[in-house]
Design an enzyme around this catalytic site. Structure first.
Site, PDB file in Angstrom:
ATOM      1  N   GLY A  23       0.540  -1.117  -0.217  1.00 17.61           N
ATOM      2  CA  GLY A  23      -0.261   0.059   0.250  1.00 17.61           C
ATOM      3  C   GLY A  23       1.054   1.072  -0.224  1.00 17.61           C
ATOM      4  N   ASN A  56       0.605  -2.651   5.600  1.00 17.10           N
ATOM      5  CA  ASN A  56       0.194  -1.085   5.357  1.00 17.10           C
ATOM      6  C   ASN A  56      -0.945  -1.204   4.375  1.00 17.10           C
ATOM      7  OD1 ASN A  56      -0.247   1.511   6.199  1.00 17.10           O
ATOM      8  ND2 ASN A  56       0.359   1.320   3.663  1.00 17.10           N
ATOM      9  N   THR A  63       1.569  -3.576  20.463  1.00 11.40           N
ATOM     10  CA  THR A  63       0.834  -1.966  19.094  1.00 11.40           C
ATOM     11  C   THR A  63       1.059  -0.961  20.274  1.00 11.40           C
ATOM     12  OG1 THR A  63      -0.745  -4.075  18.933  1.00 11.40           O
ATOM     13  CG2 THR A  63      -1.217  -1.478  18.747  1.00 11.40           C
ATOM     14  N   GLY A  74      14.556   2.299  -5.326  1.00 10.97           N
ATOM     15  CA  GLY A  74      12.920   1.738  -5.375  1.00 10.97           C
ATOM     16  C   GLY A  74      13.012   1.229  -5.950  1.00 10.97           C
ATOM     17  N   TYR A 105     -14.098  -2.884   8.051  1.00 14.45           N
ATOM     18  CA  TYR A 105     -12.274  -1.932   9.007  1.00 14.45           C
ATOM     19  C   TYR A 105     -12.657  -2.277   9.741  1.00 14.45           C
ATOM     20  CZ  TYR A 105      -9.102   1.436   8.817  1.00 14.45           C
ATOM     21  OH  TYR A 105      -7.916   2.238   9.065  1.00 14.45           O
ATOM     22  N   ALA A 106     -13.187  -2.044  10.770  1.00  8.78           N
ATOM     23  CA  ALA A 106     -12.496  -2.057  12.502  1.00  8.78           C
ATOM     24  C   ALA A 106     -11.964  -3.348  12.922  1.00  8.78           C
ATOM     25  CB  ALA A 106     -13.511  -1.243  13.064  1.00  8.78           C
ATOM     26  N   VAL A 147      -2.833  -7.312  -2.388  1.00  5.78           N
ATOM     27  CA  VAL A 147      -2.610  -8.357  -1.060  1.00  5.78           C
ATOM     28  C   VAL A 147      -3.465  -9.256  -0.594  1.00  5.78           C
ATOM     29  CG1 VAL A 147      -0.739  -6.468  -0.009  1.00  5.78           C
ATOM     30  CG2 VAL A 147      -3.507  -6.252   0.067  1.00  5.78           C
ATOM     31  N   LYS A 205      -9.232  -4.552  11.854  1.00  8.84           N
ATOM     32  CA  LYS A 205      -7.898  -3.841  12.728  1.00  8.84           C
ATOM     33  C   LYS A 205      -7.367  -4.371  13.707  1.00  8.84           C
ATOM     34  CE  LYS A 205      -6.160  -1.163   9.351  1.00  8.84           C
ATOM     35  NZ  LYS A 205      -5.215  -1.608   8.468  1.00  8.84           N
TER      36      LYS A 205
END
Length: 249
Positions: A16, A90, A239, A57, A156-157, A64, A160
């Site tokens: 990402g 990411n 974390t 680079g 999404y939550a 992914v 994560k």
């Protein structure tokens, strides 16, 4: 004679990395001497960022959510570069959708992009790093995974939150092999998603943060750089919150 760059000779993959925080992470690692594989589903964006990094680079077009593609990314990097020292998971997808409006296909798609991809990356990179006896993996979680934020949707939550636990499991599996696995949980970081919100909404978000502003991608990138450094060898399974005090524990 100038001192050698801290990550000189090391190879990193950042997923990402075509924009936003991922781009900042790639730029930071590259500036410190790492050769960075800039992986993104948007091949043109990956090529642009890789070009900005110069000879350090390497662009890679990768979805992914595709398990085989993640493993191929890792394997191809090891074959081409001869090693893999750092993986930063990411890449993520965020869809602002009501709990009642998320259909099963969208749920599966977000989970595959955000969580299954981290599992695939930790498995693929972890195997190579374990053989060498050294490595660093950093997974990008989110405040949403700690508080159940609504802006990115329940999928999404949930993804994560899963990253936080998966990070602990992977860390325990690899700790004895010289490989650390950690997560970072950012909140309200400037970038394409936040910038797309109305100005009034952006101001309200900034006002809700104890330090009085939103974060910068470079601040997340600096945290990644520390976690992948030699100085962070005794930190694993944790974390780190990068949220301006919005969530304290």
């Amino acid at each position: 004679m100038p001192e050698p760059l801290p990550f000189a000779g090391r190879v990193a993959i950042v997923t990402g990395a075509g924009r936003g925080t991922g781009q900042a992470i790639a730029a930071t690692l590259g500036a410190r001497g790492a050769r960075v594989v800039v992986a993104d589903i948007d091949g043109a964006a990956a090529a642009r960022v890789a070009h900005e990094l110069g000879p350090r680079g390497v662009p890679a077009t990768v979805d992914v959510a595709d398990w085989a593609a993640v493993h191929a990314l890792v394997d191809d990097t090891v074959v081409r570069e001869g090693r893999l020292d750092v993986l930063v998971n990411n890449a993520a997808r965020s869809v602002a959708r009501s709990f009642w409006e998320i259909d099963p296909d969208e749920w599966d798609s977000v989970i595959a992009t955000n969580l299954r991809s981290v599992f695939a990356g930790c498995r693929a990179a972890g195997a190579h790093m374990r053989e060498r006896g050294v490595g660093r993996i950093v997974n990008l979680a989110s405040l949403a995974g700690q508080q159940g934020g609504v802006n990115g949707g329940a999928h999404y939550a949930a993804s994560k939150a899963g990253i936080v636990v998966l990070t602990k499991i992977a860390a325990a599996e690899l700790a004895g092999s010289g490989v650390t696995v950690n997560a970072i949980a950012p909140a309200a970081i400037s970038g394409p998603i936040l910038d797309a919100l109305p100005v009034e909404r952006q101001a309200a978000i900034a006002a809700s943060i104890p330090v009085g502003r939103v974060g910068r991608p470079e601040e997340v990138a600096a945290t990644v750089a520390f976690l992948v450094s030699d100085e962070a060898a005794y930190i694993t399974g944790t974390t780190i919150d990068v949220n301006g005090g919005l969530f304290m524990r």
